[in-house]
Write an enzyme that holds these catalytic residues in place. Structure first.
Site, PDB file in Angstrom:
ATOM      1  N   HIS A 188     -20.815   1.930  16.425  1.00  0.00           N
ATOM      2  CA  HIS A 188     -20.595   3.366  16.194  1.00  0.00           C
ATOM      3  C   HIS A 188     -21.742   4.019  15.428  1.00  0.00           C
ATOM      4  O   HIS A 188     -22.120   5.169  15.708  1.00  0.00           O
ATOM      5  CB  HIS A 188     -19.259   3.581  15.473  1.00  0.00           C
ATOM      6  CG  HIS A 188     -18.075   3.210  16.326  1.00  0.00           C
ATOM      7  ND1 HIS A 188     -17.091   2.323  15.938  1.00  0.00           N
ATOM      8  CD2 HIS A 188     -17.763   3.565  17.606  1.00  0.00           C
ATOM      9  CE1 HIS A 188     -16.211   2.188  16.913  1.00  0.00           C
ATOM     10  NE2 HIS A 188     -16.586   2.912  17.942  1.00  0.00           N
ATOM     11  N   ASP A 212     -11.079   5.182  20.341  1.00  0.00           N
ATOM     12  CA  ASP A 212     -10.714   4.646  19.020  1.00  0.00           C
ATOM     13  C   ASP A 212     -11.154   5.597  17.905  1.00  0.00           C
ATOM     14  O   ASP A 212     -10.705   5.477  16.776  1.00  0.00           O
ATOM     15  CB  ASP A 212     -11.376   3.275  18.821  1.00  0.00           C
ATOM     16  CG  ASP A 212     -12.882   3.342  19.104  1.00  0.00           C
ATOM     17  OD1 ASP A 212     -13.304   2.886  20.178  1.00  0.00           O
ATOM     18  OD2 ASP A 212     -13.610   3.908  18.275  1.00  0.00           O
ATOM     19  N   GLU A 232     -11.246  11.901  26.270  1.00  0.00           N
ATOM     20  CA  GLU A 232     -10.731  10.525  26.428  1.00  0.00           C
ATOM     21  C   GLU A 232      -9.625  10.561  27.484  1.00  0.00           C
ATOM     22  O   GLU A 232      -8.699  11.351  27.382  1.00  0.00           O
ATOM     23  CB  GLU A 232     -10.193  10.029  25.080  1.00  0.00           C
ATOM     24  CG  GLU A 232      -9.267   8.822  25.162  1.00  0.00           C
ATOM     25  CD  GLU A 232      -9.902   7.608  25.817  1.00  0.00           C
ATOM     26  OE1 GLU A 232     -10.971   7.174  25.346  1.00  0.00           O
ATOM     27  OE2 GLU A 232      -9.327   7.119  26.824  1.00  0.00           O
ATOM     28  N   ASP A 282     -19.253   6.762  25.528  1.00  0.00           N
ATOM     29  CA  ASP A 282     -18.696   5.614  24.817  1.00  0.00           C
ATOM     30  C   ASP A 282     -17.532   5.051  25.633  1.00  0.00           C
ATOM     31  O   ASP A 282     -16.357   5.211  25.299  1.00  0.00           O
ATOM     32  CB  ASP A 282     -18.210   6.077  23.435  1.00  0.00           C
ATOM     33  CG  ASP A 282     -17.584   4.943  22.646  1.00  0.00           C
ATOM     34  OD1 ASP A 282     -16.979   5.238  21.588  1.00  0.00           O
ATOM     35  OD2 ASP A 282     -17.672   3.776  23.096  1.00  0.00           O
ATOM     36  N   SER A 283     -17.885   4.445  26.769  1.00  0.00           N
ATOM     37  CA  SER A 283     -16.824   4.078  27.730  1.00  0.00           C
ATOM     38  C   SER A 283     -16.646   2.570  27.819  1.00  0.00           C
ATOM     39  O   SER A 283     -17.476   1.799  27.339  1.00  0.00           O
ATOM     40  CB  SER A 283     -17.203   4.606  29.120  1.00  0.00           C
ATOM     41  OG  SER A 283     -18.183   3.752  29.688  1.00  0.00           O
ATOM     42  N   THR A 284     -15.567   2.184  28.491  1.00  0.00           N
ATOM     43  CA  THR A 284     -15.345   0.794  28.831  1.00  0.00           C
ATOM     44  C   THR A 284     -16.356   0.381  29.896  1.00  0.00           C
ATOM     45  O   THR A 284     -17.109   1.221  30.385  1.00  0.00           O
ATOM     46  CB  THR A 284     -13.915   0.642  29.405  1.00  0.00           C
ATOM     47  OG1 THR A 284     -13.630   1.783  30.232  1.00  0.00           O
ATOM     48  CG2 THR A 284     -12.879   0.562  28.298  1.00  0.00           C
ATOM     49  N   ASP A 285     -16.325  -0.901  30.272  1.00  0.00           N
ATOM     50  CA  ASP A 285     -17.246  -1.387  31.304  1.00  0.00           C
ATOM     51  C   ASP A 285     -16.948  -0.667  32.623  1.00  0.00           C
ATOM     52  O   ASP A 285     -15.870  -0.125  32.808  1.00  0.00           O
ATOM     53  CB  ASP A 285     -17.030  -2.908  31.495  1.00  0.00           C
ATOM     54  CG  ASP A 285     -17.315  -3.661  30.194  1.00  0.00           C
ATOM     55  OD1 ASP A 285     -16.789  -4.772  30.036  1.00  0.00           O
ATOM     56  OD2 ASP A 285     -18.030  -3.099  29.337  1.00  0.00           O
TER      57      ASP A 285
HETATM   58  N1  SAM Z   1     -17.074   0.848  22.311  1.00  0.00           N
HETATM   59  C1  SAM Z   1     -16.334   0.354  23.450  1.00  0.00           C
HETATM   60  C2  SAM Z   1     -17.250  -0.385  24.409  1.00  0.00           C
HETATM   61  O1  SAM Z   1     -18.473  -0.393  24.188  1.00  0.00           O
HETATM   62  O2  SAM Z   1     -16.733  -1.002  25.350  1.00  0.00           O
HETATM   63  C3  SAM Z   1     -15.627   1.486  24.130  1.00  0.00           C
HETATM   64  C4  SAM Z   1     -14.535   1.983  23.284  1.00  0.00           C
HETATM   65  S1  SAM Z   1     -13.525   3.248  23.851  1.00  0.00           S
HETATM   66  C5  SAM Z   1     -11.991   2.544  23.493  1.00  0.00           C
HETATM   67  C6  SAM Z   1     -13.652   3.238  25.606  1.00  0.00           C
HETATM   68  C7  SAM Z   1     -12.778   4.337  26.166  1.00  0.00           C
HETATM   69  O3  SAM Z   1     -13.311   4.880  27.381  1.00  0.00           O
HETATM   70  C8  SAM Z   1     -11.355   3.892  26.542  1.00  0.00           C
HETATM   71  O4  SAM Z   1     -10.441   4.433  25.597  1.00  0.00           O
HETATM   72  C9  SAM Z   1     -11.121   4.424  27.945  1.00  0.00           C
HETATM   73  O5  SAM Z   1      -9.823   4.939  28.132  1.00  0.00           O
HETATM   74  C10 SAM Z   1     -12.186   5.511  28.014  1.00  0.00           C
HETATM   75  N2  SAM Z   1     -12.557   5.931  29.369  1.00  0.00           N
HETATM   76  C11 SAM Z   1     -12.804   5.135  30.439  1.00  0.00           C
HETATM   77  N3  SAM Z   1     -13.102   5.898  31.523  1.00  0.00           N
HETATM   78  C12 SAM Z   1     -13.044   7.207  31.121  1.00  0.00           C
HETATM   79  C13 SAM Z   1     -13.252   8.456  31.766  1.00  0.00           C
HETATM   80  N4  SAM Z   1     -13.592   8.540  33.069  1.00  0.00           N
HETATM   81  N5  SAM Z   1     -13.105   9.595  31.035  1.00  0.00           N
HETATM   82  C14 SAM Z   1     -12.781   9.529  29.725  1.00  0.00           C
HETATM   83  N6  SAM Z   1     -12.550   8.379  29.044  1.00  0.00           N
HETATM   84  C15 SAM Z   1     -12.693   7.224  29.744  1.00  0.00           C
END
Ligand code: SAM
Length: 411
Positions: A188, A212, A232, A282-285
């Site tokens: 972060h 988060d 999010e 800051d998204s998931t994979d």
């Molecule tokens: N720091 C973490 C990492 O590097 O993997 C990511 C943390 S954060 C929890 C990732 C967030 O991206 C998730 O809560 C997920 O729901 C969100 N997310 C995934 N695809 C998305 C989209 N198209 N629009 C908005 N949020 C999205």
């Protein structure tokens, strides 16, 4: 060992289970003497696998996705960890609870007889359960402390929060570690401060994902930033983190934060051109809802939404394990921003398997080393209680090892 969250069909099919247990036995370095299984109607089974120096006994309750495996061995050399790992993996268990009771030695001696010394034996019993992330022939296990604090499936992913004995509290999505309270600050702080201290006067920031709250928490520390829009897609992640991870979720309650539950792809598609100074993806994979965030088209739209001197920060995966995605998105960044404006950063996040992670710093002309405002940077580091970011880490993060330079075609 108690296996939770196992597929019910598997737990009713001894033809499938027997070879799996045989695999666990060979992971122990032992040999099967004889195996015997009985299946019940309407479902479930009991099975024993006899070994030279012990046995495995299995009972399954498919209706609750639960199986109990007792393993006895008088061979002190067996590799118990390997067996636990294998068992969890082969049965794709959500969780494996392990209780170890020393046996064989000492139980015959009077001071250790169960009657005389239940406390001592109880004290030696270690209640251990493990969470394991599996990915590309690797596994990262963390010892879980106590019960699962949160576990629900949203429309988008499987959300879990639990305490661990070594890494604090952990959030996982689809069994991938998103953060641990013990090392979340690395990601972060580096997702935000290099960009905010290179941009001369960032006012509006956009976070895509970041459920988060940690990225917003760090952005809000910059006095010049007046508004942070956070988009999010999964409200369940926000609610669970607000409830159980205040250390990062506090960011979402900051007065500067405007939280939108929605798809970041749609938001950027409709956002006004040149309306943000900093954008953090800051998204998931790149799976399911995140997939569209890892495309050239999306980065082109993000580019248009950035103001002059704007900076896009992207969670750009691990150059160790996600080589294809890593190379592909950096080629997209080069196409959209021009290679001279794309800078890869290396960060060390122990709980992001395999620990080596990257962030992309893509700008409309600013250079992260040449244009960083050293005065502001020095004052910021002195004023804030940071745990990872400082002048040297800012500088060092952009120093790339040879293998990464080769992956990016920089040699
Ligand atoms: N720091 C973490 C990492 O590097 O993997 C990511 C943390 S954060 C929890 C990732 C967030 O991206 C998730 O809560 C997920 O729901 C969100 N997310 C995934 N695809 C998305 C989209 N198209 N629009 C908005 N949020 C999205």
């Amino acid at each position: 060992m108690e296996l939770h969250g196992v597929d019910a069909e598997l737990l009713s099919d001894s033809k499938r289970v027997e070879p799996l247990l045989a695999e666990v036995v060979s992971a122990l370095g032992a040999h099967v003497v004889r195996a015997d299984f009985n299946t019940f109607l309407p479902n479930g089974m009991v099975g024993t696998v006899m070994l030279e120096a012990g046995h495995l006994a299995l009972h399954t309750w498919p209706e609750s996705g639960f199986a109990s495996v007792t393993m006895l061995s008088a061979d002190s050399q067996i590799d118990l960890e390997a067996a636990i790992q294998k068992l969890g993996e082969l049965f794709s268990a959500d969780r494996v609870d392990v209780r170890e009771i020393p046996c064989g030695e000492g139980l015959t001696s009077p001071e250790k007889s169960p009657v005389a010394n239940e406390d001592a034996i109880q004290a030696e019993r270690t209640h251990r359960s493990w969470f394991t992330e599996f990915d590309r022939g690797m596994a990262l296990s963390m010892e879980v402390e106590g019960e699962m604090l949160f576990h629900q499936k949203s429309d988008f992913q499987d959300v879990k929060i639990f305490d661990t004995t070594t890494w604090g509290r952990v959030l996982t999505l689809d069994d991938y570690v998103m953060l641990s309270t013990r090392d979340e600050y690395v990601y972060h702080e580096m997702m935000t401060h290099p960009a905010c201290l290179t941009h001369p006067n960032p006012k509006r920031a956009l976070v895509i994902g970041g459920g988060d709250g940690g990225t917003v928490r760090e952005l809000a520390k910059h006095p010049s930033i007046e508004e942070i829009v956070m988009v999010e897609i999964d409200g369940m992640v926000v609610d669970a983190c607000r409830d159980l991870l205040p250390v990062t979720a506090c960011g979402m309650d900051h007065p500067k934060c405007k939280l939108i539950i929605g798809d970041g792809i749609d938001y950027v598609e409709r956002a006004e051109a040149e309306s943000f100074d900093i954008i953090c993806i800051d998204s998931t994979d790149p799976l399911r809802p995140s997939k569209g965030l890892f495309t050239e088209a999306f980065y082109r739209k993000a580019y248009e939404v950035l103001r002059a001197q704007g900076i896009l920060m992207v969670q750009s995966e691990s150059p160790r394990t996600k080589v294809h995605v890593f190379q592909e998105i950096y080629s997209f960044f080069d196409q959209v921003f021009g290679p001279d404006n794309v800078h890869c950063m290396m960060i060390h996040v122990p709980t992001y398997m395999p620990g080596t992670w990257s962030l992309a710093f893509c700008s409309k002309g600013l250079h992260p080393l040449g244009d960083v405002d050293h005065e502001r940077q020095k004052a910021f580091v002195a004023a804030e209680d940071l745990n990872y970011y400082n002048e040297a880490m800012h500088q060092g993060a952009f120093a790339l090892p040879g293998y990464v330079r080769k992956l990016l075609g920089h040699t």
